[in-house]
Write a protein that holds these residues in place. Structure first.
Motif, PDB file in Angstrom:
ATOM      1  N   PRO A 114      -4.283  61.742  40.630  1.00  0.00           N
ATOM      2  CA  PRO A 114      -5.282  61.446  39.337  1.00  0.00           C
ATOM      3  C   PRO A 114      -5.462  60.050  39.247  1.00  0.00           C
ATOM      4  CG  PRO A 114      -2.990  61.536  38.989  1.00  0.00           C
ATOM      5  CD  PRO A 114      -2.900  61.849  40.267  1.00  0.00           C
ATOM      6  N   ARG A 115      -6.760  59.902  38.478  1.00  0.00           N
ATOM      7  CA  ARG A 115      -7.054  58.489  38.393  1.00  0.00           C
ATOM      8  C   ARG A 115      -6.110  57.694  37.419  1.00  0.00           C
ATOM      9  NH1 ARG A 115     -13.390  59.273  36.970  1.00  0.00           N
ATOM     10  NH2 ARG A 115     -12.703  60.997  36.301  1.00  0.00           N
ATOM     11  N   THR A 116      -5.887  56.743  37.276  1.00  0.00           N
ATOM     12  CA  THR A 116      -5.220  55.752  36.476  1.00  0.00           C
ATOM     13  C   THR A 116      -5.804  54.512  36.088  1.00  0.00           C
ATOM     14  OG1 THR A 116      -3.864  54.782  38.203  1.00  0.00           O
ATOM     15  CG2 THR A 116      -2.878  56.596  37.374  1.00  0.00           C
ATOM     16  N   TRP A 117      -5.544  53.946  35.114  1.00  0.00           N
ATOM     17  CA  TRP A 117      -6.085  52.731  34.321  1.00  0.00           C
ATOM     18  C   TRP A 117      -4.903  51.856  33.823  1.00  0.00           C
ATOM     19  CZ3 TRP A 117      -8.031  57.631  33.845  1.00  0.00           C
ATOM     20  CH2 TRP A 117      -9.354  57.750  33.969  1.00  0.00           C
ATOM     21  N   ARG A 118      -5.473  50.436  34.015  1.00  0.00           N
ATOM     22  CA  ARG A 118      -4.144  49.627  33.516  1.00  0.00           C
ATOM     23  C   ARG A 118      -4.123  49.650  31.995  1.00  0.00           C
ATOM     24  NH1 ARG A 118      -3.357  45.229  37.137  1.00  0.00           N
ATOM     25  NH2 ARG A 118      -4.590  45.482  38.698  1.00  0.00           N
ATOM     26  N   ARG A 119      -2.848  49.976  31.600  1.00  0.00           N
ATOM     27  CA  ARG A 119      -2.819  50.218  30.296  1.00  0.00           C
ATOM     28  C   ARG A 119      -3.302  49.027  29.379  1.00  0.00           C
ATOM     29  NH1 ARG A 119       0.268  52.685  26.530  1.00  0.00           N
ATOM     30  NH2 ARG A 119       1.518  53.914  27.886  1.00  0.00           N
ATOM     31  N   GLN A 120      -2.967  47.856  29.711  1.00  0.00           N
ATOM     32  CA  GLN A 120      -3.497  46.735  28.974  1.00  0.00           C
ATOM     33  C   GLN A 120      -4.871  46.564  28.958  1.00  0.00           C
ATOM     34  OE1 GLN A 120      -1.227  44.559  27.273  1.00  0.00           O
ATOM     35  NE2 GLN A 120      -3.238  44.026  26.029  1.00  0.00           N
TER      36      GLN A 120
ATOM     37  N   MET B 126      11.046  45.780  26.677  1.00  0.00           N
ATOM     38  CA  MET B 126      11.102  44.586  27.446  1.00  0.00           C
ATOM     39  C   MET B 126      10.008  44.864  28.828  1.00  0.00           C
ATOM     40  SD  MET B 126      14.008  41.991  28.871  1.00  0.00           S
ATOM     41  CE  MET B 126      13.911  41.605  30.514  1.00  0.00           C
ATOM     42  N   ARG B 127       9.125  43.934  28.810  1.00  0.00           N
ATOM     43  CA  ARG B 127       8.204  43.921  29.967  1.00  0.00           C
ATOM     44  C   ARG B 127       8.593  43.393  31.095  1.00  0.00           C
ATOM     45  NH1 ARG B 127       1.924  44.671  28.745  1.00  0.00           N
ATOM     46  NH2 ARG B 127       2.577  46.397  27.254  1.00  0.00           N
ATOM     47  N   THR B 128       8.589  43.974  32.437  1.00  0.00           N
ATOM     48  CA  THR B 128       9.100  43.576  33.700  1.00  0.00           C
ATOM     49  C   THR B 128       7.871  42.517  34.462  1.00  0.00           C
ATOM     50  OG1 THR B 128       8.482  45.513  34.657  1.00  0.00           O
ATOM     51  CG2 THR B 128      10.674  45.524  33.671  1.00  0.00           C
ATOM     52  N   GLY B 129       6.757  42.386  33.994  1.00  0.00           N
ATOM     53  CA  GLY B 129       5.808  41.926  34.653  1.00  0.00           C
ATOM     54  C   GLY B 129       4.816  42.737  35.516  1.00  0.00           C
ATOM     55  N   ARG B 130       5.371  43.926  35.509  1.00  0.00           N
ATOM     56  CA  ARG B 130       4.689  45.031  36.279  1.00  0.00           C
ATOM     57  C   ARG B 130       3.774  45.534  35.449  1.00  0.00           C
ATOM     58  NH1 ARG B 130       8.550  48.692  39.893  1.00  0.00           N
ATOM     59  NH2 ARG B 130       6.848  50.097  39.529  1.00  0.00           N
ATOM     60  N   THR B 131       2.533  45.854  36.292  1.00  0.00           N
ATOM     61  CA  THR B 131       1.342  46.276  35.549  1.00  0.00           C
ATOM     62  C   THR B 131       1.840  48.034  35.284  1.00  0.00           C
ATOM     63  OG1 THR B 131      -0.040  45.064  36.916  1.00  0.00           O
ATOM     64  CG2 THR B 131      -1.011  47.100  35.863  1.00  0.00           C
ATOM     65  N   GLU B 132       1.361  48.361  33.958  1.00  0.00           N
ATOM     66  CA  GLU B 132       1.741  49.535  33.544  1.00  0.00           C
ATOM     67  C   GLU B 132       0.307  50.465  33.759  1.00  0.00           C
ATOM     68  OE1 GLU B 132       3.702  50.377  29.823  1.00  0.00           O
ATOM     69  OE2 GLU B 132       4.268  48.426  29.779  1.00  0.00           O
ATOM     70  N   TRP B 133       0.432  51.644  33.993  1.00  0.00           N
ATOM     71  CA  TRP B 133      -0.521  52.432  34.419  1.00  0.00           C
ATOM     72  C   TRP B 133      -0.497  53.674  33.491  1.00  0.00           C
ATOM     73  CZ3 TRP B 133      -4.343  50.560  37.628  1.00  0.00           C
ATOM     74  CH2 TRP B 133      -4.002  49.583  38.376  1.00  0.00           C
ATOM     75  N   VAL B 134      -1.915  54.108  33.134  1.00  0.00           N
ATOM     76  CA  VAL B 134      -1.794  55.219  32.284  1.00  0.00           C
ATOM     77  C   VAL B 134      -3.009  56.236  32.892  1.00  0.00           C
ATOM     78  CG1 VAL B 134      -1.093  54.196  30.155  1.00  0.00           C
ATOM     79  CG2 VAL B 134      -3.512  54.052  30.635  1.00  0.00           C
ATOM     80  N   GLY B 135      -2.730  57.620  32.594  1.00  0.00           N
ATOM     81  CA  GLY B 135      -3.715  58.515  32.965  1.00  0.00           C
ATOM     82  C   GLY B 135      -4.460  58.992  31.826  1.00  0.00           C
ATOM     83  N   ALA B 136      -5.460  59.820  32.219  1.00  0.00           N
ATOM     84  CA  ALA B 136      -6.503  60.225  31.019  1.00  0.00           C
ATOM     85  C   ALA B 136      -5.796  60.921  30.052  1.00  0.00           C
ATOM     86  CB  ALA B 136      -7.618  61.298  31.869  1.00  0.00           C
ATOM     87  N   LYS B 137      -4.576  61.510  30.174  1.00  0.00           N
ATOM     88  CA  LYS B 137      -4.110  62.433  29.023  1.00  0.00           C
ATOM     89  C   LYS B 137      -3.522  61.323  28.073  1.00  0.00           C
ATOM     90  CE  LYS B 137      -0.614  65.721  28.148  1.00  0.00           C
ATOM     91  NZ  LYS B 137       0.100  66.679  28.801  1.00  0.00           N
ATOM     92  N   GLU B 138      -2.942  60.215  28.604  1.00  0.00           N
ATOM     93  CA  GLU B 138      -2.338  59.308  27.838  1.00  0.00           C
ATOM     94  C   GLU B 138      -3.655  58.355  26.828  1.00  0.00           C
ATOM     95  OE1 GLU B 138       1.054  55.888  27.413  1.00  0.00           O
ATOM     96  OE2 GLU B 138       0.849  57.113  29.107  1.00  0.00           O
ATOM     97  N   ILE B 139      -4.624  58.149  27.639  1.00  0.00           N
ATOM     98  CA  ILE B 139      -5.727  57.480  27.287  1.00  0.00           C
ATOM     99  C   ILE B 139      -6.368  58.213  26.058  1.00  0.00           C
ATOM    100  CG2 ILE B 139      -8.095  56.577  27.551  1.00  0.00           C
ATOM    101  CD1 ILE B 139      -7.156  55.961  30.409  1.00  0.00           C
ATOM    102  N   ALA B 140      -6.700  59.676  26.302  1.00  0.00           N
ATOM    103  CA  ALA B 140      -7.074  60.600  25.199  1.00  0.00           C
ATOM    104  C   ALA B 140      -6.170  60.407  23.915  1.00  0.00           C
ATOM    105  CB  ALA B 140      -7.263  62.012  25.824  1.00  0.00           C
TER     106      ALA B 140
END
Length: 92
Positions: A48-54, A1-15
């Motif tokens: 580490p750099r992070t990106w918005r998952r969405q 369930m989404r809480t409305g908070r922004t989810e962030w991902v790092g380079a490893k997860e993006i890869a």
């Protein structure tokens, strides 16, 4: 369930989402951002750099590849992943 908070991902997860190695992602990041409209990382955190998952998922979807097609490249196969990433980005 989404809480409305922004989810962030790092380079490893993006890869992992792209089914490439983190090294391949890092090597192609500048070009992807400049030429392929890959999302910018958070300006509030440099290491580490992070990106918005969405934003990352939207970018992947905009490339015309389904998650199943991305999964067709064997994980950890740098040369295969690199070729696939460049093909995804329209370079090959």
């Amino acid at each position: 369930m989404r809480t409305g908070r922004t989810e962030w991902v790092g380079a490893k997860e993006i890869a992992h989402l792209l089914n490439i190695t983190p090294a391949t992602f890092h090597r192609n990041l500048t070009r992807l951002t400049a030429e392929e409209a890959f999302p910018l990382p958070s300006p509030h955190r440099l290491k580490p750099r992070t990106w918005r998952r969405q934003a990352v998922e939207n970018w992947i979807d905009s490339q015309g590849y389904s998650r199943a097609e991305l999964a067709g490249v064997p994980p950890g196969t740098d040369s295969g992943g690199k070729v696939h990433l460049l093909r995804m980005a329209g370079a090959g």
